[in-house]
Scaffold this motif. Structure first.
Motif, PDB file in Angstrom:
ATOM      1  N   TYR A  27      -0.344 -12.530  13.699  1.00  0.00           N
ATOM      2  CA  TYR A  27      -0.242 -11.540  12.625  1.00  0.00           C
ATOM      3  C   TYR A  27      -1.087 -11.947  11.423  1.00  0.00           C
ATOM      4  O   TYR A  27      -1.874 -11.151  10.895  1.00  0.00           O
ATOM      5  CB  TYR A  27       1.218 -11.380  12.221  1.00  0.00           C
ATOM      6  CG  TYR A  27       1.437 -10.741  10.873  1.00  0.00           C
ATOM      7  CD1 TYR A  27       1.230  -9.381  10.672  1.00  0.00           C
ATOM      8  CD2 TYR A  27       1.861 -11.514   9.781  1.00  0.00           C
ATOM      9  CE1 TYR A  27       1.440  -8.804   9.433  1.00  0.00           C
ATOM     10  CE2 TYR A  27       2.070 -10.942   8.545  1.00  0.00           C
ATOM     11  CZ  TYR A  27       1.856  -9.587   8.371  1.00  0.00           C
ATOM     12  OH  TYR A  27       2.058  -9.023   7.128  1.00  0.00           O
ATOM     13  N   GLU A  28      -0.966 -13.204  10.999  1.00  0.00           N
ATOM     14  CA  GLU A  28      -1.749 -13.687   9.856  1.00  0.00           C
ATOM     15  C   GLU A  28      -3.231 -13.723  10.191  1.00  0.00           C
ATOM     16  O   GLU A  28      -4.077 -13.376   9.354  1.00  0.00           O
ATOM     17  CB  GLU A  28      -1.255 -15.066   9.444  1.00  0.00           C
ATOM     18  CG  GLU A  28       0.156 -15.056   8.848  1.00  0.00           C
ATOM     19  CD  GLU A  28       0.751 -16.442   8.756  1.00  0.00           C
ATOM     20  OE1 GLU A  28       1.196 -16.825   7.653  1.00  0.00           O
ATOM     21  OE2 GLU A  28       0.765 -17.156   9.788  1.00  0.00           O
ATOM     22  N   LYS A  32      -3.117  -9.438   8.827  1.00  0.00           N
ATOM     23  CA  LYS A  32      -1.818  -8.781   8.655  1.00  0.00           C
ATOM     24  C   LYS A  32      -1.816  -7.302   9.045  1.00  0.00           C
ATOM     25  O   LYS A  32      -1.107  -6.492   8.455  1.00  0.00           O
ATOM     26  CB  LYS A  32      -1.318  -8.949   7.216  1.00  0.00           C
ATOM     27  CG  LYS A  32      -1.176 -10.413   6.790  1.00  0.00           C
ATOM     28  CD  LYS A  32      -0.629 -10.546   5.388  1.00  0.00           C
ATOM     29  CE  LYS A  32      -0.459 -12.021   5.017  1.00  0.00           C
ATOM     30  NZ  LYS A  32       0.087 -12.191   3.651  1.00  0.00           N
ATOM     31  N   ASP A 296       2.085  -4.841   6.319  1.00  0.00           N
ATOM     32  CA  ASP A 296       2.192  -6.162   5.685  1.00  0.00           C
ATOM     33  C   ASP A 296       3.366  -6.214   4.707  1.00  0.00           C
ATOM     34  O   ASP A 296       4.066  -7.230   4.621  1.00  0.00           O
ATOM     35  CB  ASP A 296       0.880  -6.546   4.997  1.00  0.00           C
ATOM     36  CG  ASP A 296       0.495  -5.589   3.871  1.00  0.00           C
ATOM     37  OD1 ASP A 296       0.741  -4.367   4.004  1.00  0.00           O
ATOM     38  OD2 ASP A 296      -0.050  -6.052   2.858  1.00  0.00           O
TER      39      ASP A 296
END
Length: 584
Positions: A27-28, A32, A296
């Motif tokens: 995800y990062e 995001k 996010d």
């Protein structure tokens, strides 16, 4: 020598960099906008457990309809990662479930980051063990698209609500048609969490909040748990989230078309994860991020809420443990059990609500008037919050239920839920209360694979029933009493009966041939004056019966010994007299 030293230092630097990068979530790494796949999540948790072998352990339990087991990452500051040892050490267990609806994936990514940050920053609580299910609906998580959540703002791709058998797993916690549910119940009853959180994303109206919250409905909880959750835990979660930049509101369950007319608390029945957890006296929560906020922001709000659960559970570890112990003891002695609740529409609190004004404008599709929420016209106003539920149906527990061993699906689920059972050591005739199903309604269309029953009406008859060696006796003096009563009482909203476990008793197995039974019926009327009087009275009161020979034969048949006593008889006996039984 210097060259060798430089090579070693460079190798160590590359190794360290790779280790750091390995702890960056997908995800990062996506800036995001993407949620983690199942394979990525398990690989990430395996890496975490390997990097922090003392404070973490990755377990597998059972299997799912996808053929994979459920994984469970357990985090413990002092390295106690065995469920029995955790209870002996008097630690609380916080269980976090993610991806039951894989199209609502914020918890998947938030939990990965939270686990890493707690381990890496040496921030694990001392009195709380944290258990995380990375992705519950493994099947649905593999069915990734960007279109199935038509009303949702990201991520770029996500899983599907239905699992491999197209079940909504958040309706499966009583019927347990899926292997996923059975694996979850194994986890839940092995670790016996005091606090349970199941992460979700909402649908519905537009408003200013990123996070909404559904706690266990207070009015159906044991008083110790109800007082704590409503007076302490929920208010403190709201305060904590406001400090972290995410003011919360109760889940926006609108009374009418728009939330500014008022919202109501949600009554989660046992089919839902939180309703199931409540049967076991667990404080359970369903956070629902708002679908239209950016992904996010939704992940960040989920992260901060999970962090708040950790903080509050650690702060109140002692009182949470004491309340759970009191609730278990109280429920073991409880006599009357509510089975159905109704919202009281005359009682309400008021809350401050930050929304957007609902308006109408011509539709670009139909040209007709359509609803929209004007984000350029926000409001803050006081609205009504209806959150008082009152029982409308209840039952007194028997001393014990007696379950014929033929009903294996019931026995299997009771074992999974740690219900204490004993077995008859010999064939025994026992006087019990037996229910006859007098009437019920059945849904015209299937719901989650079942034609559910409702509005069950019962006739209770005291009978001497022959039970057999190996049949199960369940004494209702256990902390699991609520699970026992709410599944075995047919009138319960999510009873096994209403989920069609016992439909075979609703069909008659033997009948009569009219031309033969004519002579038998005539002989019965001659020999039994009481039956004859009952027959003549019924016929006199029913003109239609007078015109139908078949109806008259049916009446005599149903009031004779030839009529099968098991037709429409619910097969579970209610033992209401404390008689000695030979058990093992």
């Amino acid at each position: 020598m210097k060259l060798l030293l430089k090579f070693c230092l460079l190798s160590y630097a590359i190794f360290s960099l790779n280790k750091v990068n390995a702890q960056i979530t997908p995800y990062e790494a996506s800036n995001k906008v993407a949620t983690t796949t199942y394979a990525e999540a398990i690989k990430y948790y395996e890496s975490l457990a390997k990097s922090y072998p003392k404070q973490s352990k990755l377990y597998t339990y059972g299997k799912t309809d996808f053929g994979k087991p459920l994984h469970l990452l357990v985090l413990s500051k002092d390295g106690i990662v065995d469920p029995v040892a955790v209870k002996k050490a008097n630690k609380r267990v916080l269980l976090i479930n993610n991806g039951i609806h894989p199209g609502e994936p914020e918890g998947i990514d938030a939990s990965m980051m939270l686990a890493r940050d707690l381990l890496k920053g040496n921030r694990l609580p001392s009195d709380v063990v944290i258990a995380i299910i990375p992705i519950y609906n493994i099947d649905g998580s593999h069915n990734r698209t960007s279109t199935s959540r038509a009303n949702q703002n990201g991520p770029v791709e996500y899983g599907f609500r239905g699992n491999g058998r197209n079940y909504d797993l958040n309706r499966d916690f009583i019927k347990s048609d899926s292997q996923n549910s059975k694996a979850f119940q194994l986890i839940f009853n092995t670790w016996q969490p005091e606090v349970f959180v199941d992460t979700h994303t909402s649908n519905g109206s537009d408003y200013q909040y990123t996070m909404t919250l559904i706690p266990t409905q207070k009015d159906k909880l044991n008083k110790e748990l109800s007082t704590y959750i409503s007076k302490t835990m929920v208010p403190d979660l709201y305060k904590s989230m406001a400090k972290k930049g995410y003011e919360m509101v109760p889940y926006v369950n609108s009374i009418s078309n728009s939330p500014d007319a008022g919202i109501s608390g949600f009554m989660e029945s046992p089919r839902y994860s939180t309703g199931y957890a409540a049967l076991h006296n667990s404080l359970s929560f369903m956070p629902e991020t708002h679908m239209l906020k950016s992904f996010d922001k939704r992940v960040d709000a989920t992260y901060k809420l999970l962090e708040s659960y950790v903080e509050i559970t650690q702060r109140d570890a002692k009182i949470i443990g004491e309340n759970k112990a009191k609730a278990d003891a109280d429920v073991a002695k409880q006599v009357n059990f509510p089975l159905e609740f109704k919202l009281n529409r005359s009682t309400f609190d008021t809350i401050t609500f930050h929304g957007f004004n609902a308006k109408q404008k011509p539709s670009d599709v139909s040209g007709l008037s359509r609803l929209y929420y004007d984000r350029n016209d926000p409001f803050t106003r006081t609205i009504r919050f209806y959150d008082k539920y009152e029982p409308v149906a209840s039952v007194n527990k028997p001393i014990a239920y007696i379950i014929p061993q033929a009903w294996e699906n019931v026995i299997e689920l009771f074992k999974l839920n740690r219900v204490k059972m004993q077995r008859l050591t010999q064939n025994t005739t026992i006087e019990v209360e037996m229910y006859y199903i007098v009437d019920y309604k059945t849904a015209p269309r299937p719901y989650e694979g079942h034609y559910n029953h409702s509005a069950v009406k019962l006739d209770t008859v005291v009978q001497k029933i022959k039970f057999f060696e190996g049949d199960y006796v369940v004494y209702v003096n256990q902390p699991t009493n609520r699970y026992i009563v709410e599944t075995l009482e047919p009138q319960g909203i999510d009873s096994y009966f209403n989920w069609n476990f016992f439909d075979s008793v609703l069909s008659q197995k033997e009948h009569f041939s009219a031309y033969i039974f004519e002579d038998t019926a005539a002989e019965l009327l001659k020999k039994d004056p009481e039956l004859k009087a009952k027959f003549e009275s019924a016929k006199a009161a029913d003109p239609e019966m007078q015109k139908s020979a078949q109806a008259q034969l049916n009446f005599i048949y149903k009031n004779s010994d030839y009529y099968e006593p098991t037709f429409n008889r619910y097969p579970i006996g209610r033992l209401v007299k404390n008689v000695p039984l030979n058990l093992k």
